[in-house]
Design an enzyme around this catalytic site. Sequence first.
Site, PDB file in Angstrom:
ATOM      1  N   GLN A  40       0.829  -1.209   0.000  1.00 39.69           N
ATOM      2  CA  GLN A  40       0.000   0.000   0.000  1.00 39.69           C
ATOM      3  C   GLN A  40       0.862   1.256   0.000  1.00 39.69           C
ATOM      4  OE1 GLN A  40      -2.126  -0.940   3.626  1.00 39.69           O
ATOM      5  NE2 GLN A  40      -0.188  -1.417   4.633  1.00 39.69           N
ATOM      6  N   ASP A  95       0.548   1.031  13.595  1.00 41.39           N
ATOM      7  CA  ASP A  95       0.933   2.301  14.234  1.00 41.39           C
ATOM      8  C   ASP A  95       1.437   2.084  15.658  1.00 41.39           C
ATOM      9  OD1 ASP A  95      -2.405   2.257  14.136  1.00 41.39           O
ATOM     10  OD2 ASP A  95      -1.499   2.513  16.111  1.00 41.39           O
ATOM     11  N   ASP A 147       1.326 -11.985   6.890  1.00 43.08           N
ATOM     12  CA  ASP A 147      -0.113 -11.861   6.679  1.00 43.08           C
ATOM     13  C   ASP A 147      -0.810 -12.529   7.854  1.00 43.08           C
ATOM     14  OD1 ASP A 147      -2.325 -12.514   3.829  1.00 43.08           O
ATOM     15  OD2 ASP A 147      -2.768 -11.985   5.919  1.00 43.08           O
ATOM     16  N   GLY A 148      -1.699 -11.811   8.511  1.00 36.00           N
ATOM     17  CA  GLY A 148      -2.353 -12.297   9.726  1.00 36.00           C
ATOM     18  C   GLY A 148      -3.060 -13.622   9.529  1.00 36.00           C
ATOM     19  N   ASP A 165      -6.591  -5.325  14.996  1.00 36.60           N
ATOM     20  CA  ASP A 165      -6.569  -3.875  14.741  1.00 36.60           C
ATOM     21  C   ASP A 165      -6.257  -3.690  13.260  1.00 36.60           C
ATOM     22  OD1 ASP A 165      -4.288  -1.139  15.546  1.00 36.60           O
ATOM     23  OD2 ASP A 165      -6.310  -1.159  14.669  1.00 36.60           O
ATOM     24  N   SER A 166      -7.268  -3.961  12.448  1.00 37.28           N
ATOM     25  CA  SER A 166      -7.041  -3.953  10.992  1.00 37.28           C
ATOM     26  C   SER A 166      -7.501  -2.650  10.369  1.00 37.28           C
ATOM     27  CB  SER A 166      -7.849  -5.089  10.357  1.00 37.28           C
ATOM     28  OG  SER A 166      -9.213  -4.696  10.319  1.00 37.28           O
ATOM     29  N   ASP A 168      -9.525  -0.888   6.967  1.00 38.50           N
ATOM     30  CA  ASP A 168     -10.858  -1.192   6.421  1.00 38.50           C
ATOM     31  C   ASP A 168     -10.834  -2.496   5.611  1.00 38.50           C
ATOM     32  OD1 ASP A 168     -11.533   2.326   5.633  1.00 38.50           O
ATOM     33  OD2 ASP A 168     -11.562   1.210   7.512  1.00 38.50           O
ATOM     34  N   PRO A 172      -5.197  -5.461   1.571  1.00 36.04           N
ATOM     35  CA  PRO A 172      -4.629  -6.564   2.357  1.00 36.04           C
ATOM     36  C   PRO A 172      -5.491  -6.963   3.551  1.00 36.04           C
ATOM     37  CG  PRO A 172      -3.409  -4.530   2.756  1.00 36.04           C
ATOM     38  CD  PRO A 172      -4.329  -4.264   1.584  1.00 36.04           C
TER      39      PRO A 172
HETATM   40  N1  SAM Z   1      -7.185   1.714  13.636  1.00 30.75           N
HETATM   41  C1  SAM Z   1      -7.057   1.707  12.259  1.00 30.75           C
HETATM   42  C2  SAM Z   1      -8.404   1.553  11.601  1.00 30.75           C
HETATM   43  O1  SAM Z   1      -9.373   1.187  12.295  1.00 30.75           O
HETATM   44  O2  SAM Z   1      -8.523   1.850  10.431  1.00 30.75           O
HETATM   45  C3  SAM Z   1      -6.111   0.627  11.808  1.00 30.75           C
HETATM   46  C4  SAM Z   1      -4.823   0.783  12.367  1.00 30.75           C
HETATM   47  S1  SAM Z   1      -3.529  -0.263  11.819  1.00 30.75           S
HETATM   48  C5  SAM Z   1      -2.591   0.935  11.042  1.00 30.75           C
HETATM   49  C6  SAM Z   1      -4.058  -1.305  10.535  1.00 30.75           C
HETATM   50  C7  SAM Z   1      -2.936  -2.188  10.054  1.00 30.75           C
HETATM   51  O3  SAM Z   1      -3.418  -3.438   9.533  1.00 30.75           O
HETATM   52  C8  SAM Z   1      -2.120  -1.556   8.901  1.00 30.75           C
HETATM   53  O4  SAM Z   1      -0.832  -1.259   9.372  1.00 30.75           O
HETATM   54  C9  SAM Z   1      -2.094  -2.646   7.811  1.00 30.75           C
HETATM   55  O5  SAM Z   1      -0.867  -2.751   7.147  1.00 30.75           O
HETATM   56  C10 SAM Z   1      -2.405  -3.896   8.646  1.00 30.75           C
HETATM   57  N2  SAM Z   1      -2.930  -5.018   7.859  1.00 30.75           N
HETATM   58  C11 SAM Z   1      -3.787  -4.951   6.818  1.00 30.75           C
HETATM   59  N3  SAM Z   1      -4.019  -6.202   6.332  1.00 30.75           N
HETATM   60  C12 SAM Z   1      -3.293  -7.062   7.097  1.00 30.75           C
HETATM   61  C13 SAM Z   1      -3.123  -8.499   7.102  1.00 30.75           C
HETATM   62  N4  SAM Z   1      -3.752  -9.262   6.213  1.00 30.75           N
HETATM   63  N5  SAM Z   1      -2.325  -9.047   8.055  1.00 30.75           N
HETATM   64  C14 SAM Z   1      -1.685  -8.257   8.972  1.00 30.75           C
HETATM   65  N6  SAM Z   1      -1.798  -6.895   9.012  1.00 30.75           N
HETATM   66  C15 SAM Z   1      -2.596  -6.313   8.087  1.00 30.75           C
END
Ligand code: SAM
Length: 286
Positions: A40, A95, A147-148, A165-166, A168, A172
Site C-alpha cells: 500500500q 501504528d 499476513d495475519g 486492529d485492521s 478497512d 490486504p
Molecule cells: N485503527 C485503524 C483503523 O481502524 O482503520 C487501523 C490501524 S492499523 C494501522 C491497521 C494495520 O493493519 C495496517 O498497518 C495494515 O498494514 C495492517 N494489515 C492490513 N491487512 C493485514 C493483514 N492481512 N495481516 C496483517 N496486518 C494487516
Amino acid sequence: MEKFLKEINGETWLVEDERDNMKLDYRIKEVISSKESPFQKVNVIDLHDFGRCLVLDGVIQTTELDGYIYNEMISHIPAVTHENPQDVLVIGGGDCGVVKELIKYKDLKSIDMVEIDRVVVEECIEHMPTIAGNSSKDERVNFLFEDGIKFVNEKSKYYDVAIVDSSDPIGPAEVLFSEDFYVSLKNSLKDDGIMVCQSQSPVFHKDVLKKTHSILKKHFPIVRIYKAIVPSYPGGMWSFTLASFKYDPLKANIEKLAKNTKYVNSDIFNSCFGLPTFMKEDLGLD
Ligand code: SAM
C-alpha cells in the site's frame, strides 16, 4: 501528486474518498513522509487540527488528535475482561498504538504483533512517537511481519487474548473480515480465550458489523458489541466486536483497569456496551 491530495487556492488538502456521497477534506500542514510498500501507499501527514496522521492508500488510520480513543478501547476492554491474560496477539496494529496500551499491563508475558507491512511500523515509530510510544523497546513485544491469516493458521490454543486492529475491509485487510480468518483466530485461542476486532461504523458500514456479529455468534458463546466516538473516522461513531469462550465483559473486574489512560475509565467500560436502539434492531438484539 497522489490522487488523494488536491490543491485548493494554493493549499494542499487530503481528500478521503470515503463514499460516493461523502468526501472528507483535511487541510495539510506538511507531508512528513511518503512511501510505497509492496502492500500500500504509506503516508505520514501533519494535518491542521488533527496533528500527525497515518494514511494508508489515502485513508486515515490514526491521528495524534484522537488515536488514543480507538487504541484504548480495542485494548483495555479485552485485557480487563480476561481474568489473567498472559499471551496476547495483535493482528495489524502497524501504528503500534495498541501495543503501547497493552504494555501498561505488567502481568502480560508476551505480545505478538503480526503486521503485514514493515514500512508502516518503521514510519510510525520514526514519525509518530506520540502514537507508537516506547512499545518497540518493551522486550515482551515481538514484531512479526506476516499476513495475519497465514500466521493464525499455524497457531493452536496459544493465546489468551487476540486483538484485530485492521484497516478497512479492502486491500490486504479484506481477509481479516472473513469467516475463515475468524475461525482460525478462534482456534489460536486457549479454551478461555477472548478475541476483539474493530467492526467499522455502525452507521455507514452496517453490513460489515452485521456480518461480523453473525459470524462470531456462530463460533463463540459470548459476543458483545461496544462503541466509541472517534472524530477522525467517518461519522465519528465506531464499533468493536468482542467474542469470548468464558469471560463476559459485563461481569469483568474493572478494578484491574490501567489508570494512566485518557479515554477509557470505569464509567466508559460500563457504558460502552449500552447500544442505541437502531444498532439493537440492526443486530437483532433485545
Ligand atoms: N485503527 C485503524 C483503523 O481502524 O482503520 C487501523 C490501524 S492499523 C494501522 C491497521 C494495520 O493493519 C495496517 O498497518 C495494515 O498494514 C495492517 N494489515 C492490513 N491487512 C493485514 C493483514 N492481512 N495481516 C496483517 N496486518 C494487516
